[in-house]
Write a protein that holds these residues in place. Structure first.
Motif, mmCIF file in Angstrom:
data_model
loop_
_atom_site.group_PDB
_atom_site.id
_atom_site.type_symbol
_atom_site.label_atom_id
_atom_site.label_comp_id
_atom_site.label_asym_id
_atom_site.label_seq_id
_atom_site.Cartn_x
_atom_site.Cartn_y
_atom_site.Cartn_z
ATOM 1 N N GLU A 41 5.967 -1.066 3.681
ATOM 2 C CA GLU A 41 6.673 -0.437 2.570
ATOM 3 C C GLU A 41 5.741 0.191 1.533
ATOM 4 N N TRP A 42 4.542 -0.365 1.387
ATOM 5 C CA TRP A 42 3.638 0.110 0.341
ATOM 6 C C TRP A 42 2.311 0.631 0.886
ATOM 7 N N GLY A 43 2.149 0.636 2.210
ATOM 8 C CA GLY A 43 0.922 1.159 2.800
ATOM 9 C C GLY A 43 0.623 2.594 2.404
ATOM 10 N N PRO A 44 1.604 3.515 2.454
ATOM 11 C CA PRO A 44 1.331 4.902 2.031
ATOM 12 C C PRO A 44 0.896 5.009 0.573
ATOM 13 N N PHE A 45 1.449 4.163 -0.290
ATOM 14 C CA PHE A 45 1.020 4.138 -1.689
ATOM 15 C C PHE A 45 -0.435 3.702 -1.796
ATOM 16 N N LYS A 46 -0.788 2.649 -1.066
ATOM 17 C CA LYS A 46 -2.166 2.164 -1.110
ATOM 18 C C LYS A 46 -3.136 3.250 -0.648
ATOM 19 N N GLU A 47 -2.782 3.952 0.409
ATOM 20 C CA GLU A 47 -3.650 5.022 0.910
ATOM 21 C C GLU A 47 -3.796 6.138 -0.117
ATOM 22 N N ALA A 48 -2.698 6.514 -0.762
ATOM 23 C CA ALA A 48 -2.749 7.555 -1.785
ATOM 24 C C ALA A 48 -3.582 7.095 -2.975
ATOM 25 N N LEU A 49 -3.474 5.818 -3.310
ATOM 26 C CA LEU A 49 -4.226 5.247 -4.416
ATOM 27 C C LEU A 49 -5.727 5.282 -4.125
ATOM 28 N N GLU A 50 -6.086 4.963 -2.908
ATOM 29 C CA GLU A 50 -7.499 4.984 -2.522
ATOM 30 C C GLU A 50 -8.055 6.408 -2.540
ATOM 31 N N THR A 51 -7.268 7.357 -2.070
ATOM 32 C CA THR A 51 -7.705 8.754 -2.083
ATOM 33 C C THR A 51 -7.888 9.254 -3.511
ATOM 34 N N ALA A 52 -6.974 8.881 -4.387
ATOM 35 C CA ALA A 52 -7.013 9.350 -5.773
ATOM 36 C C ALA A 52 -8.175 8.745 -6.555
ATOM 37 N N THR A 53 -8.468 7.473 -6.305
ATOM 38 C CA THR A 53 -9.465 6.767 -7.121
ATOM 39 C C THR A 53 -10.852 6.728 -6.496
ATOM 40 N N GLY A 54 -10.919 6.848 -5.173
ATOM 41 C CA GLY A 54 -12.189 6.644 -4.481
ATOM 42 C C GLY A 54 -12.533 5.179 -4.308
ATOM 43 N N ASP A 55 -11.666 4.303 -4.768
ATOM 44 C CA ASP A 55 -11.863 2.863 -4.633
ATOM 45 C C ASP A 55 -11.127 2.345 -3.395
ATOM 46 N N THR A 56 -11.406 1.112 -3.043
ATOM 47 C CA THR A 56 -10.707 0.441 -1.951
ATOM 48 C C THR A 56 -9.714 -0.555 -2.537
ATOM 49 N N PHE A 57 -8.493 -0.530 -2.039
ATOM 50 C CA PHE A 57 -7.469 -1.476 -2.476
ATOM 51 C C PHE A 57 -7.030 -2.312 -1.274
ATOM 52 N N GLU A 58 -7.099 -3.613 -1.433
ATOM 53 C CA GLU A 58 -6.685 -4.532 -0.379
ATOM 54 C C GLU A 58 -5.435 -5.268 -0.828
ATOM 55 N N PHE A 59 -4.432 -5.322 0.047
ATOM 56 C CA PHE A 59 -3.194 -6.018 -0.298
ATOM 57 C C PHE A 59 -3.427 -7.514 -0.444
ATOM 58 N N TYR A 60 -2.749 -8.082 -1.424
ATOM 59 C CA TYR A 60 -2.750 -9.524 -1.634
ATOM 60 C C TYR A 60 -1.279 -9.948 -1.664
ATOM 61 N N ALA A 61 -0.835 -10.634 -0.634
ATOM 62 C CA ALA A 61 0.581 -11.007 -0.522
ATOM 63 C C ALA A 61 0.896 -12.193 -1.432
ATOM 64 N N VAL A 62 1.982 -12.085 -2.188
ATOM 65 C CA VAL A 62 2.460 -13.187 -3.026
ATOM 66 C C VAL A 62 3.898 -13.487 -2.621
ATOM 67 N N ASN A 63 4.262 -14.757 -2.650
ATOM 68 C CA ASN A 63 5.609 -15.135 -2.228
ATOM 69 C C ASN A 63 6.545 -15.405 -3.390
ATOM 70 N N SER A 64 6.060 -15.170 -4.612
ATOM 71 C CA SER A 64 6.913 -15.363 -5.784
ATOM 72 C C SER A 64 6.251 -14.702 -6.985
ATOM 73 N N ARG A 65 7.042 -14.568 -8.047
ATOM 74 C CA ARG A 65 6.499 -14.041 -9.305
ATOM 75 C C ARG A 65 5.475 -15.005 -9.890
ATOM 76 N N THR A 66 5.744 -16.297 -9.727
ATOM 77 C CA THR A 66 4.804 -17.307 -10.217
ATOM 78 C C THR A 66 3.465 -17.187 -9.503
ATOM 79 N N ALA A 67 3.505 -16.932 -8.198
ATOM 80 C CA ALA A 67 2.268 -16.787 -7.426
ATOM 81 C C ALA A 67 1.477 -15.581 -7.903
#
Length: 289
Positions: A41-67
């Motif tokens: 669902e968010w992979g295309p956003f991450k790719e666009a973010l990396e292209t725009a910033t030149g940085d690398t973004f790695e997903f960090y999965a959370v199972n709740s708002r508290t997490a």
């Protein structure tokens, strides 16, 4: 030969310098559980973010708002995509701040009644049953409760509160089992518009909010200010590609027609008021967790 060596060495040095400036960040999304859904669902956003910033973004999965809050506080995640209600608590717990608002079109809530109910003002709801959506939801609970408060009704003591899904609340209102429902206005209209057998005037919107504060990308307090500002600037300057990345998957259709804007913490003071009127004046816990 020596000149070629010098040029080659200079080029390598420049590449190394650029690489040294690039950062690797951890990115979470509060309402998406599991790495597989994040990638889908968010992979295309991450790719666009990396292209725009030149940085690398790695997903960090959370199972709740508290997490998500714990990960920010523990500095194991750097940027989080979240909603207004979640942000208010996360900010209180971690001092994370918003850098970019995800401006959703027609993002407001409404109080809906049956047109034949005899309920003509918000005051007429006193002592009646009002159905709200998920506990803690910005647009399906906190916002409609705030609308009641804005019209002089105490949403804790003056009404009977019921929490259920939007579809069940709609059916209950249609059948007269509840007196009103409070909901995200656009989402309720989608349910209403599917009721082709009912006359147009069967329901009536009794009251509605103004546009709600945006969903946002927030940054952890541990991220250096200049780095956060650089990411913010890159997103705003490349907003078309970032928006295309966010809306690439149908699960994010609520963002179709969106804009990306710079935003500050004070934009969420109205949400803090919502927490107070819903009976949670400290806004330091996630309602419903």
């Amino acid at each position: 030969m020596k000149l070629h060596s010098v040029l080659a060495g200079t080029a390598l040095a420049m590449i190394a310098a650029v690489a040294a400036q690039a950062e690797t960040w951890k990115l979470a999304v509060t309402d998406v559980e599991g790495m597989e859904r994040l990638q889908l669902e968010w992979g295309p956003f991450k790719e666009a973010l990396e292209t725009a910033t030149g940085d690398t973004f790695e997903f960090y999965a959370v199972n709740s708002r508290t997490a998500a809050a714990e990960a920010l506080r523990g500095e194991t995640v750097d940027f989080v995509v979240s909603g207004p209600a979640e942000y208010v608590v996360i900010n209180k717990l971690t001092n994370a701040t918003p850098i970019v608002g995800l401006g959703r079109p027609d993002y407001h809530c409404a109080i809906v009644v049956r047109a034949d109910s005899g309920i003509n003002t918000v005051a007429d709801l006193e002592g009646r049953t009002v159905a709200f959506g998920d506990i803690g939801s910005t647009s399906n609970m906190l916002c409609p409760m705030q609308v009641l408060a804005d019209h002089g009704l105490d949403p804790i003591n003056d009404i009977e509160v019921m929490h259920t899904s939007r579809n069940i609340a709609h059916e209950a209102l249609k059948n007269g089992d509840v007196d009103a429902l409070g909901s995200n206005a656009g989402s309720w209209l989608n349910v209403r518009n599917a009721e082709t057998d009912l006359p147009y005037g069967f329901f009536r919107i009794l009251a509605r909010s103004g546009d709600l504060p945006n969903d946002m990308i927030m940054v952890g307090a541990h991220v250096p200010g200049d780095a956060a500002a650089a990411v913010q600037q890159a997103i705003i300057e490349n907003k078309d590609s970032i928006i295309a990345g966010i809306t690439a998957h149908e699960e994010n259709d609520k963002y179709v027609g969106m804009d990306l804007v710079e935003i500050e913490d004070s934009a969420y003071d109205y949400v803090r008021s919502m927490y107070s009127n819903a009976g949670y004046p400290q806004f330091d816990n996630f309602i419903g967790d």
